[in-house]
Design a protein around this motif. Structure first.
Motif, PDB file in Angstrom:
ATOM      1  N   ASP A  22       0.832  -1.203   0.000  1.00  0.00           N
ATOM      2  CA  ASP A  22       0.000   0.000   0.000  1.00  0.00           C
ATOM      3  C   ASP A  22       0.868   1.255   0.000  1.00  0.00           C
ATOM      4  N   ASN A  26       0.777   3.391  -3.370  1.00  0.00           N
ATOM      5  CA  ASN A  26      -0.162   4.505  -3.233  1.00  0.00           C
ATOM      6  C   ASN A  26       0.438   5.774  -2.645  1.00  0.00           C
ATOM      7  N   HIS A  84      -1.216   5.231   5.882  1.00  0.00           N
ATOM      8  CA  HIS A  84      -2.353   5.177   4.973  1.00  0.00           C
ATOM      9  C   HIS A  84      -3.289   4.124   5.546  1.00  0.00           C
ATOM     10  N   SER A  88      -6.694  -0.685   0.913  1.00  0.00           N
ATOM     11  CA  SER A  88      -6.700  -0.517  -0.540  1.00  0.00           C
ATOM     12  C   SER A  88      -6.553  -1.847  -1.264  1.00  0.00           C
ATOM     13  N   GLU A  90      -4.097  -2.561  -3.149  1.00  0.00           N
ATOM     14  CA  GLU A  90      -2.699  -2.955  -2.992  1.00  0.00           C
ATOM     15  C   GLU A  90      -2.432  -3.587  -1.622  1.00  0.00           C
TER      16      GLU A  90
END
Length: 212
Positions: A22, A26, A84, A88, A90
């Motif tokens: 992630d 991202n 984060h 997600s 990912e």
């Protein structure tokens, strides 16, 4: 079935690798296909394969990405660390692949030879809400198609032995060796004595002959 490491470290391995993917994709903006290569080539992947507590419990996903970048690129990652918290696509990819690595005890480099980051992105939409065993089944099928040779045949060929020579040296019948290599008999169910004889002649461990 022999797994890569103790199950008590599995959830941590999944969450860490989820965070790693992630953050890399991202936050850092690294292409997923590029990061897969970096990760598989790094010593981090090998430490995670063994379930090393210092790697899984001692570092955050951000720290691991920084380490991978330094090791493979020879420079510091010029990105301000930031968490984060969303789950997600990912994150799921890292989470699911970590589970499969533990389940199969295969190397990350072998897994990513068979299923690309782009493939995993596509799979996400159909499997991210399904039981993880569905993901295991999909990857297992691809693994078996890609690595069509049994470990016994691969190691025997690399050693330069014919089936007959291996039978003569090991004392395991030629017919049994043929059936193991043709997958007509499951070598994982062979006796310890048979596995020991084959491994001793081929200069490998008994575990090397086991089919994942």
């Amino acid at each position: 079935m022999i797994h890569a490491f103790q199950e008590i470290y599995l959830k941590k391995a999944q969450s860490v690798l989820g965070d790693v993917f992630d953050f890399a994709v991202n936050i850092c903006g690294i292409l997923g296909s590029d990061f897969v290569k970096m990760f598989a080539a790094s010593s981090v992947s090998r430490r995670m394969e063994n379930g090393e507590p210092a790697c899984l419990a001692g570092k955050s996903g951000i720290e691991i990405v920084q380490e991978i970048f330094m090791e493979t690129k020879g420079q510091e990652l010029q990105i301000e660390p930031q968490e984060h918290f969303t789950r997600s696509r990912e994150y799921w990819i890292g989470w699911a692949v970590a589970y499969y690595q533990w389940y199969s005890a295969r190397r990350y480099s072998d897994i990513f030879k068979v299923i690309s980051f782009e493939d995993l992105q596509k799979i996400y939409y159909t499997l991210h809400e399904a039981d993880i065993t569905k993901f295991v089944d999909v990857v297992d099928l691809r693994i078996k198609e890609y690595f069509s040779e049994t470990n016994l045949k691969r190691i025997r060929s690399a050693y330069g032995f014919t089936q007959a020579k291996l039978a003569e040296r090991s004392g395991v019948s030629l017919r049994s060796i043929q059936m193991y290599e043709q997958r007509n008999k499951n070598i994982n169910k062979a006796s310890a004595d048979t596995m020991y004889r084959l491994a001793k002649v081929l200069g490998c461990t008994m575990e090397d002959l086991i089919e994942k």
